[in-house]
Write a protein that holds these residues in place. Structure first.
Motif, short mmCIF file in Angstrom:
data_model
loop_
_atom_site.label_atom_id
_atom_site.label_comp_id
_atom_site.label_asym_id
_atom_site.label_seq_id
_atom_site.Cartn_x
_atom_site.Cartn_y
_atom_site.Cartn_z
N GLU A 108 0.83 -1.21 0.00
CA GLU A 108 0.00 0.00 0.00
C GLU A 108 0.86 1.26 0.00
N LEU A 109 1.94 1.26 0.78
CA LEU A 109 2.78 2.44 0.88
C LEU A 109 3.52 2.71 -0.43
N GLN A 138 2.63 1.78 -3.47
CA GLN A 138 1.66 2.21 -4.46
C GLN A 138 1.22 3.65 -4.23
N HIS A 139 1.11 4.04 -2.97
CA HIS A 139 0.75 5.43 -2.65
C HIS A 139 1.86 6.39 -3.07
N ALA A 152 0.76 9.04 -5.82
CA ALA A 152 0.45 10.37 -5.29
C ALA A 152 1.66 11.27 -5.11
N HIS A 153 2.86 10.71 -5.14
CA HIS A 153 4.04 11.52 -4.86
C HIS A 153 5.13 11.32 -5.90
N ARG A 182 6.79 7.52 8.57
CA ARG A 182 6.38 8.81 8.00
C ARG A 182 7.41 9.89 8.29
#
Length: 231
Positions: A147-148, A150-151, A155-156, A219
């Motif tokens: 998930e991380l 792919q995010h 998105a970044h 994070r």
């Protein structure tokens, strides 16, 4: 750097694909040999859940001396689109037996007693003995990695491209980078693939100052990494 045992244990307890290889057996479709679930027991044994009529269950039921020699092959594929998506493989060899009475009706739990293991991944090749495998701790970020990554990729993308600034003048000219994608993430750092096509790519590893243990710590380190790229 994680040990070969830790990397192997992480693959077993992750969501990567797995196939049970049974010597002398052929003609089965891969999905017939893939467990529906897997887990590691307190003594390092690997539990595999199959439909009650699956070929591995039938083979283990009729095995001579009630033990069936097998190899569990795990294949780790990057969850984002990059050239050469296979990140690693691991092979766990041992002996398979049925464990009746644990699984729900229509299913059978199989127990794989680990005899030896090997891993070949982004870190390199390594051999693992059963004691090391049993004592190893899987990476705490394994359940969040897909998930991380792919995010980060979706998105970044702009922030990922900024990491080129951390490569240094020489490394930044190795490949005329067209794509930048997060390739792997663990408690020690982030690995990124820079590419201008399938035959022109390289990886860069961005290590954290200290291993992270949870999402909060991760994070902070990702934010610190992006800020360093901008400064």
């Amino acid at each position: 750097m994680p040990s070969a045992a830790e990397r192997t244990r992480t693959l077993v307890q992750s969501t990567c694909s797995a196939v049970l290889l049974i010597p002398g057996a052929s003609g089965h479709r891969p999905e017939q040999l893939s467990p529906e679930a897997r887990a590691v027991g307190p003594d390092g044994e690997v539990f595999l859940l199959f439909p009650a009529d699956a070929p591995p269950v039938r083979a283990a039921t009729h095995a001579q001396d009630d033990e069936l020699p097998v190899v569990l092959e795990l294949t780790d594929v990057a969850p984002v689109s990059v050239p050469h998506r296979i990140r690693g493989r691991a092979w766990i060899s041992g002996w398979l037996t049925c464990v009746p009475g644990i699984a729900e009706p229509g299913r059978m739990m199989l127990r794989l007693e680990v005899g030896a293991a090997d891993v070949d991944d982004l870190w390199g090749c390594g051999e693992v003995d059963p004691e090391e495998f049993a004592a190893a701790v899987p990476d705490p970020l394994r359940v969040h990695e897909t998930e991380l990554l792919q995010h980060l990729h979706a998105a970044h993308d702009d922030r990922m491209r900024e990491l080129t600034a951390l490569l240094g003048a020489h490394a930044a000219t190795l490949v005329p980078t067209r794509d930048v994608a997060p390739l792997a993430l663990d408690r020690f750092g982030l690995r990124v693939r820079f590419s201008a096509g399938p035959d022109a790519c390289f990886d860069a590893r961005f290590d954290f100052p200290r291993p992270v243990q949870d999402l909060s710590g991760l994070r902070r380190e990702i934010h610190r990494l992006f800020e360093a790229a901008r400064s």
